[in-house]
Design a protein around this motif. Structure first.
Motif, PDB file in Angstrom:
ATOM      1  N   VAL A 127      -2.337   7.940   8.286  1.00  0.00           N
ATOM      2  CA  VAL A 127      -3.344   6.886   8.119  1.00  0.00           C
ATOM      3  C   VAL A 127      -4.065   7.070   6.779  1.00  0.00           C
ATOM      4  O   VAL A 127      -4.306   6.100   6.048  1.00  0.00           O
ATOM      5  CB  VAL A 127      -4.332   6.873   9.298  1.00  0.00           C
ATOM      6  CG1 VAL A 127      -5.554   6.023   8.991  1.00  0.00           C
ATOM      7  CG2 VAL A 127      -3.645   6.391  10.549  1.00  0.00           C
ATOM      8  N   SER A 128      -4.394   8.336   6.463  1.00  0.00           N
ATOM      9  CA  SER A 128      -5.092   8.546   5.193  1.00  0.00           C
ATOM     10  C   SER A 128      -4.192   8.213   4.014  1.00  0.00           C
ATOM     11  O   SER A 128      -4.617   7.585   3.044  1.00  0.00           O
ATOM     12  CB  SER A 128      -5.626   9.967   5.100  1.00  0.00           C
ATOM     13  OG  SER A 128      -4.568  10.888   5.059  1.00  0.00           O
ATOM     14  N   SER A 129      -2.897   8.623   4.108  1.00  0.00           N
ATOM     15  CA  SER A 129      -2.002   8.284   2.998  1.00  0.00           C
ATOM     16  C   SER A 129      -1.743   6.784   2.970  1.00  0.00           C
ATOM     17  O   SER A 129      -1.628   6.185   1.890  1.00  0.00           O
ATOM     18  CB  SER A 129      -0.723   9.079   3.035  1.00  0.00           C
ATOM     19  OG  SER A 129      -0.033   8.931   4.230  1.00  0.00           O
ATOM     20  N   LEU A 130      -1.708   6.146   4.131  1.00  0.00           N
ATOM     21  CA  LEU A 130      -1.534   4.691   4.173  1.00  0.00           C
ATOM     22  C   LEU A 130      -2.764   4.003   3.579  1.00  0.00           C
ATOM     23  O   LEU A 130      -2.629   3.028   2.825  1.00  0.00           O
ATOM     24  CB  LEU A 130      -1.320   4.243   5.622  1.00  0.00           C
ATOM     25  CG  LEU A 130      -1.118   2.749   5.855  1.00  0.00           C
ATOM     26  CD1 LEU A 130       0.128   2.252   5.128  1.00  0.00           C
ATOM     27  CD2 LEU A 130      -1.015   2.447   7.327  1.00  0.00           C
ATOM     28  N   SER A 131      -3.924   4.541   3.906  1.00  0.00           N
ATOM     29  CA  SER A 131      -5.156   3.962   3.354  1.00  0.00           C
ATOM     30  C   SER A 131      -5.178   4.100   1.836  1.00  0.00           C
ATOM     31  O   SER A 131      -5.546   3.165   1.120  1.00  0.00           O
ATOM     32  CB  SER A 131      -6.379   4.653   3.931  1.00  0.00           C
ATOM     33  OG  SER A 131      -6.457   4.450   5.308  1.00  0.00           O
ATOM     34  N   VAL A 132      -4.768   5.257   1.373  1.00  0.00           N
ATOM     35  CA  VAL A 132      -4.723   5.483  -0.082  1.00  0.00           C
ATOM     36  C   VAL A 132      -3.724   4.530  -0.708  1.00  0.00           C
ATOM     37  O   VAL A 132      -3.970   3.914  -1.751  1.00  0.00           O
ATOM     38  CB  VAL A 132      -4.383   6.954  -0.392  1.00  0.00           C
ATOM     39  CG1 VAL A 132      -4.077   7.154  -1.866  1.00  0.00           C
ATOM     40  CG2 VAL A 132      -5.512   7.854   0.043  1.00  0.00           C
ATOM     41  N   LEU A 133      -2.562   4.402  -0.061  1.00  0.00           N
ATOM     42  CA  LEU A 133      -1.515   3.526  -0.579  1.00  0.00           C
ATOM     43  C   LEU A 133      -1.998   2.073  -0.626  1.00  0.00           C
ATOM     44  O   LEU A 133      -1.818   1.373  -1.625  1.00  0.00           O
ATOM     45  CB  LEU A 133      -0.268   3.662   0.299  1.00  0.00           C
ATOM     46  CG  LEU A 133       0.962   2.866  -0.134  1.00  0.00           C
ATOM     47  CD1 LEU A 133       1.458   3.347  -1.506  1.00  0.00           C
ATOM     48  CD2 LEU A 133       2.045   2.981   0.908  1.00  0.00           C
ATOM     49  N   VAL A 134      -2.607   1.627   0.485  1.00  0.00           N
ATOM     50  CA  VAL A 134      -3.092   0.247   0.535  1.00  0.00           C
ATOM     51  C   VAL A 134      -4.186   0.043  -0.526  1.00  0.00           C
ATOM     52  O   VAL A 134      -4.206  -0.957  -1.244  1.00  0.00           O
ATOM     53  CB  VAL A 134      -3.610  -0.112   1.946  1.00  0.00           C
ATOM     54  CG1 VAL A 134      -4.379  -1.417   1.938  1.00  0.00           C
ATOM     55  CG2 VAL A 134      -2.470  -0.172   2.931  1.00  0.00           C
ATOM     56  N   ALA A 135      -5.084   1.027  -0.632  1.00  0.00           N
ATOM     57  CA  ALA A 135      -6.167   0.900  -1.602  1.00  0.00           C
ATOM     58  C   ALA A 135      -5.638   0.857  -3.021  1.00  0.00           C
ATOM     59  O   ALA A 135      -6.103   0.069  -3.859  1.00  0.00           O
ATOM     60  CB  ALA A 135      -7.139   2.051  -1.430  1.00  0.00           C
ATOM     61  N   SER A 136      -4.621   1.709  -3.283  1.00  0.00           N
ATOM     62  CA  SER A 136      -4.068   1.706  -4.650  1.00  0.00           C
ATOM     63  C   SER A 136      -3.364   0.401  -4.956  1.00  0.00           C
ATOM     64  O   SER A 136      -3.464  -0.119  -6.059  1.00  0.00           O
ATOM     65  CB  SER A 136      -3.142   2.880  -4.858  1.00  0.00           C
ATOM     66  OG  SER A 136      -1.991   2.740  -4.059  1.00  0.00           O
ATOM     67  N   LYS A 137      -2.674  -0.171  -3.966  1.00  0.00           N
ATOM     68  CA  LYS A 137      -1.987  -1.438  -4.192  1.00  0.00           C
ATOM     69  C   LYS A 137      -3.004  -2.574  -4.320  1.00  0.00           C
ATOM     70  O   LYS A 137      -2.799  -3.508  -5.094  1.00  0.00           O
ATOM     71  CB  LYS A 137      -1.004  -1.718  -3.075  1.00  0.00           C
ATOM     72  CG  LYS A 137       0.214  -0.825  -3.175  1.00  0.00           C
ATOM     73  CD  LYS A 137       1.305  -1.278  -2.270  1.00  0.00           C
ATOM     74  CE  LYS A 137       2.485  -0.343  -2.467  1.00  0.00           C
ATOM     75  NZ  LYS A 137       3.648  -0.779  -1.785  1.00  0.00           N
ATOM     76  N   VAL A 138      -4.064  -2.500  -3.552  1.00  0.00           N
ATOM     77  CA  VAL A 138      -5.097  -3.537  -3.635  1.00  0.00           C
ATOM     78  C   VAL A 138      -5.761  -3.466  -5.008  1.00  0.00           C
ATOM     79  O   VAL A 138      -6.057  -4.489  -5.630  1.00  0.00           O
ATOM     80  CB  VAL A 138      -6.119  -3.390  -2.501  1.00  0.00           C
ATOM     81  CG1 VAL A 138      -7.348  -4.249  -2.742  1.00  0.00           C
ATOM     82  CG2 VAL A 138      -5.482  -3.703  -1.172  1.00  0.00           C
TER      83      VAL A 138
END
Length: 163
Positions: A127-138
């Motif tokens: 979840v944390s890596s997904l959050s980081v990934l989503v945040a970086s893409k956003v």
């Protein structure tokens, strides 16, 4: 036919008869009486021996009956002891099985808890890596709602493939 009695002949015949009786007593009646007495003693001995044997047989029979009675009592005791021992063994086996089942249950619960904690930990990392990934893409793109939805779906697919 009969004439006068002659006393000399009578005494002579009487003396002969007495001598004959004495000879018979000494040589015939004595041995016959001894033989009869021996026979009587022999029969009395056999009767007393038979009576003694009968008494011994009755005593032996009573002893055998007592021995059989004692053997039956002992056999009953042995069977009862074996039954009690079997019951104790059965209870011990059941108690051991219950303890073992409880131990295995506790081990299984501990394993489940550990795996649950590992899964939660792995899920937090994802979840944390997904959050980081989503945040970086956003951050990379400023997207409208359609593109943002599309991006989330793609990210979920990527995460689903990793799992």
């Amino acid at each position: 036919m009969f004439g006068p009695i002659e006393w000399g002949d009578v005494i002579y015949q009487l003396a002969g008869f007495v001598v004959l009786l004495l000879i018979l007593k000494k040589f015939a009646f004595g041995p016959i009486m001894d033989m009869m007495e021996k026979r009587e003693n022999h029969i009395a001995d056999q009767i007393s021996s038979a009576e003694k044997n009968r008494e011994e047989s009755e005593k032996y029979l009573e002893e055998q009956r007592e021995a059989i009675k004692e053997a039956r009592t002992e056999a009953k005791e042995i069977v009862e002891n074996a039954r009690k021992q079997a019951e104790r063994t059965e209870k011990d086996i059941i108690a051991n099985a219950e303890k073992q089942a409880e131990r295995k249950t506790q081990e299984a619960l501990a394993n489940i808890q550990m795996e649950k904690e590992q899964a939660i930990s792995a899920l937090r990392e994802q979840v944390s890596s997904l959050s980081v990934l989503v945040a970086s893409k956003v951050i990379e793109k400023e997207l409208d709602e359609k593109e943002q939805e599309k991006l989330i779906q793609e990210t979920l697919k990527e995460v689903g493939e990793e799992l």
